[in-house]
Design a protein around this motif. Structure first.
Motif, PDB file in Angstrom:
ATOM      1  N   TRP A 135      44.403  40.921  33.332  1.00 32.61           N
ATOM      2  CA  TRP A 135      45.174  41.592  32.289  1.00 32.61           C
ATOM      3  C   TRP A 135      44.792  43.076  32.171  1.00 32.61           C
ATOM      4  O   TRP A 135      45.532  43.857  31.583  1.00 32.61           O
ATOM      5  N   ASN A 136      43.604  43.441  32.698  1.00 32.72           N
ATOM      6  CA  ASN A 136      43.235  44.858  32.663  1.00 32.72           C
ATOM      7  C   ASN A 136      44.190  45.697  33.494  1.00 32.72           C
ATOM      8  O   ASN A 136      44.281  46.902  33.313  1.00 32.72           O
ATOM      9  N   LYS A 179      52.570  44.938  28.745  1.00 34.19           N
ATOM     10  CA  LYS A 179      52.042  44.097  27.670  1.00 34.19           C
ATOM     11  C   LYS A 179      53.071  43.924  26.567  1.00 34.19           C
ATOM     12  O   LYS A 179      53.262  42.832  26.024  1.00 34.19           O
ATOM     13  N   GLU A 221      51.130  38.487  34.834  1.00 35.73           N
ATOM     14  CA  GLU A 221      50.338  37.954  33.725  1.00 35.73           C
ATOM     15  C   GLU A 221      49.297  36.951  34.212  1.00 35.73           C
ATOM     16  O   GLU A 221      48.258  36.757  33.583  1.00 35.73           O
ATOM     17  N   ARG A 222      49.585  36.297  35.345  1.00 35.00           N
ATOM     18  CA  ARG A 222      48.626  35.322  35.878  1.00 35.00           C
ATOM     19  C   ARG A 222      47.366  35.999  36.390  1.00 35.00           C
ATOM     20  O   ARG A 222      46.315  35.379  36.456  1.00 35.00           O
ATOM     21  N   GLY A 223      47.492  37.302  36.732  1.00 32.53           N
ATOM     22  CA  GLY A 223      46.337  38.015  37.270  1.00 32.53           C
ATOM     23  C   GLY A 223      45.509  38.671  36.174  1.00 32.53           C
ATOM     24  O   GLY A 223      45.564  38.269  35.014  1.00 32.53           O
ATOM     25  N   LEU A 275      55.730  41.570  27.707  1.00 33.87           N
ATOM     26  CA  LEU A 275      55.282  40.182  27.621  1.00 33.87           C
ATOM     27  C   LEU A 275      55.345  39.685  26.178  1.00 33.87           C
ATOM     28  O   LEU A 275      55.734  38.546  25.909  1.00 33.87           O
ATOM     29  N   TYR A 276      54.965  40.559  25.263  1.00 35.22           N
ATOM     30  CA  TYR A 276      55.005  40.157  23.847  1.00 35.22           C
ATOM     31  C   TYR A 276      56.436  39.863  23.431  1.00 35.22           C
ATOM     32  O   TYR A 276      56.719  38.829  22.824  1.00 35.22           O
TER      33      TYR A 276
END
Lengths: 177, 122
Positions: free
Chosen positions: A79-80, A87, A75-77, A90-91
């Motif tokens: 997002w594409n 995703k 997630e730090r990198g 993460l949600y």
């Protein structure tokens, strides 16, 4: 820093939210494990609740366990480069239910209507049972014949002759005026 | 973020946009500002939403982006079919640049998972 947090009890302060671990926020007993405290929530308590009017709870839903480490690092990198699955993961790391799930109809109205109608019909059956087995019959004076006799008696006694019942009776022709 | 008593719509939008554009904003402040914004009787302007999404990017919180979009969609009320597509159309460049999926792309416009009733758990 610690004394300030302890005096605030379980309430999230600006300073506390910036701490990396949240166990300190809840005093001696941690109710949120090592979940991140990320905001104010709906009332300042470090608790999780999905609400449409306050969509951003004070803590993340999941603890930062090992199965999330990889995706959190990603997630730090960019997002594409995240896949749809990542995703979604993460949600669900941050939130329990989506707002669409929160607002989904539960069908509870059917139970409510059914229960209401059942209770209404039950009370009607209780009334019928009481009528049949408990109450004595209505008194003689409630019968049509008795009521007519009583009215006749009132007229014969000329009760209330100025502006009441007898004033509206034509005694010459024996009928209502 | 003190509100002046005679604030025009333009000033209101600019206040929130500049707040989200702060370089040192943190996740607490993004959530706080979004709660403030959503408590108003309005659907946020696309440029404010873009600024909020950029802020989420700076604090590396992807889930917050999706949640913001969901809450904006919820805020559209019964005119969601008119307003929401416009909002998405306006913020599309930001979404594409940052790699944010809309709730629709993640399948979150409809319920995905059912949750066990808390009264049935024990």
């Amino acid at each position: 820093m610690y004394s300030v947090i302890a005096s605030k009890g379980a309430h999230v302060t600006r300073g506390a939210a910036k701490l990396s671990t949240s166990a300190q926020v809840c005093g001696s007993i941690s109710k949120i494990g090592n979940r991140d405290v990320v905001g104010h929530g709906f009332n300042g308590e470090a608790s999780y609740m999905d609400r449409a009017d306050y969509p951003f709870p004070a803590v993340r839903f999941r603890e930062p366990a090992s199965d999330f480490t990889a995706v959190l690092e990603k997630e730090r990198g960019d997002w594409n480069k995240l896949s749809i699955e990542e995703k979604k993961k993460l949600y669900r790391y941050s939130f329990c239910q989506t707002i669409a799930e929160l607002k989904a109809p539960t069908g509870e109205w059917k139970f409510c209507i059914g229960a209401t109608l059942f209770m209404s019909s039950l009370s009607l059956w209780i009334y019928i049972w009481m009528k049949t087995y408990v109450y004595s019959p209505l008194p003689e004076s409630t019968k049509e014949e008795s009521k007519r006799a009583q009215l006749r008696r009132q007229l014969d006694m000329r009760i209330d002759p100025i502006d009441g019942i007898s004033s509206r009776w034509d005694y010459d022709n024996d009928k209502w005026k | 973020m003190s509100a002046s008593t005679h604030e025009t719509d333009e000033e209101f939008d600019a206040r929130f946009e500049s707040y989200f554009n702060r370089k040192d904003i943190d996740g607490w402040e993004i959530r706080k500002a979004m709660h403030d914004l959503l408590s108003e009787d309005l659907v946020p302007e696309p440029r404010i939403i873009s600024a909020a999404l950029q802020a989420c990017r700076r604090v590396n919180d992807f889930a917050l982006c999706v949640r913001i979009l969901e809450s904006v969609r919820n805020k559209c009320g019964n005119r969601v079919n008119e307003i929401y597509p416009y909002v998405i159309q306006e913020i599309r460049p930001t979404l594409d640049t940052l790699g944010i999926s809309t709730p629709e792309e993640l399948g979150y416009d409809k319920p995905e998972l059912a949750m066990e009733d808390v009264y049935e758990i024990h």
